[in-house]
Design a protein around this motif. Structure first.
Motif, PDB file in Angstrom:
ATOM      1  N   LEU A   1       0.842  -1.263  -0.069  1.00  0.00           N
ATOM      2  CA  LEU A   1      -0.017  -0.046   0.060  1.00  0.00           C
ATOM      3  C   LEU A   1       0.729   1.248   0.035  1.00  0.00           C
ATOM      4  O   LEU A   1       0.631   2.253  -0.692  1.00  0.00           O
ATOM      5  CB  LEU A   1      -0.887   0.009   1.289  1.00  0.00           C
ATOM      6  CG  LEU A   1      -1.723   1.251   1.403  1.00  0.00           C
ATOM      7  CD1 LEU A   1      -3.034   1.501   0.109  1.00  0.00           C
ATOM      8  CD2 LEU A   1      -2.555   1.328   2.665  1.00  0.00           C
ATOM      9  N   VAL A   2       1.933   1.215   0.716  1.00  0.00           N
ATOM     10  CA  VAL A   2       2.675   2.374   0.971  1.00  0.00           C
ATOM     11  C   VAL A   2       3.458   2.629  -0.395  1.00  0.00           C
ATOM     12  O   VAL A   2       3.621   3.778  -0.867  1.00  0.00           O
ATOM     13  CB  VAL A   2       3.565   2.583   2.251  1.00  0.00           C
ATOM     14  CG1 VAL A   2       4.433   3.793   2.308  1.00  0.00           C
ATOM     15  CG2 VAL A   2       2.763   2.539   3.499  1.00  0.00           C
ATOM     16  N   SER A   3       4.065   1.826  -0.953  1.00  0.00           N
ATOM     17  CA  SER A   3       4.818   1.816  -2.014  1.00  0.00           C
ATOM     18  C   SER A   3       3.958   2.175  -3.072  1.00  0.00           C
ATOM     19  O   SER A   3       4.231   2.988  -3.686  1.00  0.00           O
ATOM     20  CB  SER A   3       5.364   0.348  -2.476  1.00  0.00           C
ATOM     21  OG  SER A   3       6.350  -0.180  -1.438  1.00  0.00           O
ATOM     22  N   ALA A   4       2.794   1.739  -3.407  1.00  0.00           N
ATOM     23  CA  ALA A   4       1.824   2.058  -4.250  1.00  0.00           C
ATOM     24  C   ALA A   4       1.294   3.497  -4.074  1.00  0.00           C
ATOM     25  O   ALA A   4       1.175   4.346  -5.071  1.00  0.00           O
ATOM     26  CB  ALA A   4       0.488   1.229  -4.435  1.00  0.00           C
TER      27      ALA A   4
ATOM     28  N   THR B   1      -5.375  -5.056  -7.599  1.00  0.00           N
ATOM     29  CA  THR B   1      -3.905  -4.409  -7.961  1.00  0.00           C
ATOM     30  C   THR B   1      -3.486  -3.374  -6.875  1.00  0.00           C
ATOM     31  O   THR B   1      -4.529  -2.444  -6.736  1.00  0.00           O
ATOM     32  CB  THR B   1      -4.154  -3.680  -9.428  1.00  0.00           C
ATOM     33  OG1 THR B   1      -5.105  -2.776  -9.598  1.00  0.00           O
ATOM     34  CG2 THR B   1      -4.388  -5.061 -10.434  1.00  0.00           C
ATOM     35  N   ALA B   2      -2.399  -2.938  -6.600  1.00  0.00           N
ATOM     36  CA  ALA B   2      -1.886  -2.186  -5.555  1.00  0.00           C
ATOM     37  C   ALA B   2      -2.311  -0.691  -6.075  1.00  0.00           C
ATOM     38  O   ALA B   2      -2.712  -0.036  -5.294  1.00  0.00           O
ATOM     39  CB  ALA B   2      -0.528  -2.428  -5.368  1.00  0.00           C
ATOM     40  N   ILE B   3      -2.062  -0.405  -7.430  1.00  0.00           N
ATOM     41  CA  ILE B   3      -2.162   0.868  -7.750  1.00  0.00           C
ATOM     42  C   ILE B   3      -3.723   1.332  -7.724  1.00  0.00           C
ATOM     43  O   ILE B   3      -4.081   2.435  -7.168  1.00  0.00           O
ATOM     44  CB  ILE B   3      -1.681   0.990  -9.288  1.00  0.00           C
ATOM     45  CG1 ILE B   3      -0.262   1.192  -9.434  1.00  0.00           C
ATOM     46  CG2 ILE B   3      -2.363   2.365  -9.782  1.00  0.00           C
ATOM     47  CD1 ILE B   3       0.424   2.241  -8.603  1.00  0.00           C
ATOM     48  N   ALA B   4      -4.502   0.445  -7.832  1.00  0.00           N
ATOM     49  CA  ALA B   4      -6.087   0.583  -8.005  1.00  0.00           C
ATOM     50  C   ALA B   4      -6.400   0.997  -6.521  1.00  0.00           C
ATOM     51  O   ALA B   4      -7.347   1.758  -5.970  1.00  0.00           O
ATOM     52  CB  ALA B   4      -6.854  -0.475  -8.397  1.00  0.00           C
ATOM     53  N   VAL B   5      -5.983   0.287  -5.457  1.00  0.00           N
ATOM     54  CA  VAL B   5      -6.164   0.237  -4.199  1.00  0.00           C
ATOM     55  C   VAL B   5      -5.704   1.652  -3.659  1.00  0.00           C
ATOM     56  O   VAL B   5      -5.968   2.253  -2.638  1.00  0.00           O
ATOM     57  CB  VAL B   5      -5.696  -1.055  -3.393  1.00  0.00           C
ATOM     58  CG1 VAL B   5      -5.635  -0.819  -1.784  1.00  0.00           C
ATOM     59  CG2 VAL B   5      -6.549  -2.379  -3.841  1.00  0.00           C
ATOM     60  N   ALA B   6      -4.467   1.935  -4.118  1.00  0.00           N
ATOM     61  CA  ALA B   6      -3.627   3.117  -3.611  1.00  0.00           C
ATOM     62  C   ALA B   6      -4.431   4.480  -3.918  1.00  0.00           C
ATOM     63  O   ALA B   6      -4.701   5.248  -3.066  1.00  0.00           O
ATOM     64  CB  ALA B   6      -2.259   3.430  -4.084  1.00  0.00           C
ATOM     65  N   ARG B   7      -5.058   4.218  -5.267  1.00  0.00           N
ATOM     66  CA  ARG B   7      -6.009   5.447  -5.728  1.00  0.00           C
ATOM     67  C   ARG B   7      -7.034   5.515  -4.766  1.00  0.00           C
ATOM     68  O   ARG B   7      -7.515   6.862  -4.505  1.00  0.00           O
ATOM     69  CB  ARG B   7      -6.019   5.359  -7.116  1.00  0.00           C
ATOM     70  CG  ARG B   7      -4.934   5.537  -8.062  1.00  0.00           C
ATOM     71  CD  ARG B   7      -5.332   5.284  -9.396  1.00  0.00           C
ATOM     72  NE  ARG B   7      -4.231   5.556 -10.273  1.00  0.00           N
ATOM     73  CZ  ARG B   7      -3.949   4.943 -11.505  1.00  0.00           C
ATOM     74  NH1 ARG B   7      -4.711   3.861 -11.769  1.00  0.00           N
ATOM     75  NH2 ARG B   7      -2.707   5.228 -12.025  1.00  0.00           N
ATOM     76  N   GLN B   8      -7.981   4.520  -4.427  1.00  0.00           N
ATOM     77  CA  GLN B   8      -8.997   4.686  -3.493  1.00  0.00           C
ATOM     78  C   GLN B   8      -8.614   5.151  -2.143  1.00  0.00           C
ATOM     79  O   GLN B   8      -9.106   5.948  -1.803  1.00  0.00           O
ATOM     80  CB  GLN B   8      -9.466   3.029  -3.325  1.00  0.00           C
ATOM     81  CG  GLN B   8     -10.288   2.576  -4.734  1.00  0.00           C
ATOM     82  CD  GLN B   8     -11.069   1.240  -4.250  1.00  0.00           C
ATOM     83  OE1 GLN B   8     -10.097   0.271  -4.474  1.00  0.00           O
ATOM     84  NE2 GLN B   8     -11.947   1.256  -3.899  1.00  0.00           N
TER      85      GLN B   8
END
Length: 393
Positions: A28-31, A372-379
């Motif tokens: 999460l933090v990386s994304a 996907t990590a990017i999608a979760v990070a954007r949310q």
């Protein structure tokens, strides 16, 4: 630029781990760093750090500034949650002066975040009340009752005082909704892109993989008994177990090995222990399917990782896995937690290569849409901004 303090089990390097909060926090933090638009700080206080540099130290990971400290090892975690662990989060908040504190787990990280009085977000990764009950064998012993009571009180306090909570699965939503007045936000755990990049390898040996802590709550014995039955119809079948026993269950792995030997499948059951990410990816690539028989789960990362890798799943049907396994589409949910029922399901799938391939492809597509990590990070970033804006209006 909004300044965020993330309080949780953030490791010092990409975790060589099978999952858990460390892997979630790292992904999460990386994304979030990749998504951009935030100044990221991390606070991690754990009793199991092994650091020769002293009780406190710092590290930078590109745009991420991480502060680490050691919690007293001889004091129970449920006690340090209220004391040293919580105070560490409060201290880091005074130093960083964040616009929002994001705490992970109903432990000291959340206690500290709530005590700061700052805008906050709490991610509930599991239901402590249920997990502790499932882990305690001696349910009627005074020690077990006290342990469960203390964890439940801590969890109740966190849920009562939190204003915004992330829930990682419908099961978690159902469990905590009656216990909190917080606004609940559904955001899944992130899965790293390396799992989606796995290329399946044709393995002539039928291989069942299971991934997770070697703990009684995971019920590995059921899988060993099921494999012992299935080997009569699937010659050469192997069961690979990835994971190690926690300190509180030091003899559990030996018990499992003795069970496998007693059932005549000692050579077919391979205990791989804790493995590197590279070796974990290789196991996902070559396994035929993933099996899971836990008694209690909230949203096991191993199942989401398997889906991302295109691996079909056979799991005992419990509430915490139903949102992951679409039975008949991405795998099979076994209604009965009995070795015979699990074995019959394994044998039927292992004899049907076409169905295995179809289920694996469906699982990968479902994972790409959800984990996907990017999608979760954007949310997550959007939620941060929403909560921060509430404070200013």
């Amino acid at each position: 630029m909004p300044r965020i303090l993330i309080a949780g089990e953030f490791p010092e390097e990409p975790p060589m781990t099978i999952g858990g909060i460390q892997a979630v926090a790292w992904e999460l933090v990386s994304a979030l760093d990749d998504v951009g638009g935030l100044e990221l700080h991390v606070s991690a206080c754990e009793k199991w750090w092994r650091n020769p540099r002293g009780r406190e130290w710092e590290r930078d990971f590109g745009g991420i500034s991480a502060h680490y400290s050691t919690s007293p090892k001889r004091i129970p975690h449920v006690v340090t949650s209220w004391t040293t662990d919580a105070r560490d989060v409060e201290r880091q908040a005074r130093r960083v002066r964040p616009d929002l504190v994001h705490a992970h787990g109903q432990v000291g990280y959340t206690v500290g975040a709530l005590r700061t009085g700052l805008p906050h977000l709490v991610t509930v990764h599991g239901i402590l009340k249920n997990e502790k009950a499932a882990e305690d064998d001696a349910q009627l012993s005074p020690k077990a009752r006290l342990r469960q009571s203390l964890w439940t009180r801590l969890e109740d306090w966190c849920l009562t005082h939190a204003k915004h909570i992330v829930v990682i699965s419908p099961y978690v939503m159902d469990q905590i909704a009656p216990r909190t007045n917080a606004t609940l936000h559904s955001i899944a755990n992130p899965i790293g892109e390396e799992f989606f990049a796995i290329e399946r390898i044709e393995n002539p040996t039928p291989t069942i993989l299971t991934v997770g802590w070697l703990t009684d709550r995971k019920r590995h014995g059921l899988l060993i008994e099921a494999v012992a039955r299935a080997t009569h119809e699937i010659p050469g079948l192997e069961l690979h177990l990835i994971g190690s026993a926690p300190p509180k269950e030091p003899g559990y792995e030996d018990e499992l090995k003795q069970l496998a030997t007693r059932l005549g499948v000692g050579d077919a059951v391979r205990f791989l222990g804790r493995v590197s990410t590279e070796d974990l990816l290789a196991e996902y690539a070559s396994a035929t399917l993933l099996a899971h028989a836990a008694l209690e789960e909230s949203s096991p990362m191993a199942l989401a990782q398997a889906m991302a890798a295109g691996l079909p799943i056979v799991a005992v049907d419990i509430p915490g896995v139903r949102h992951l396994v679409a039975s008949g589409e991405t795998g099979v949910l076994v209604e009965s937690a009995e070795p015979a029922a699990i074995a019959a399901t394994l044998v039927a799938l292992l004899r049907d290569a076409a169905t295995l391939a179809t289920m694996g492809a469906a699982g990968r597509a479902a994972a790409a849409a959800r984990f996907t990590a990017i999608a979760v990070a954007r949310q997550t970033r959007d939620l941060y901004l929403e909560i921060i804006s509430e404070r200013s209006t």
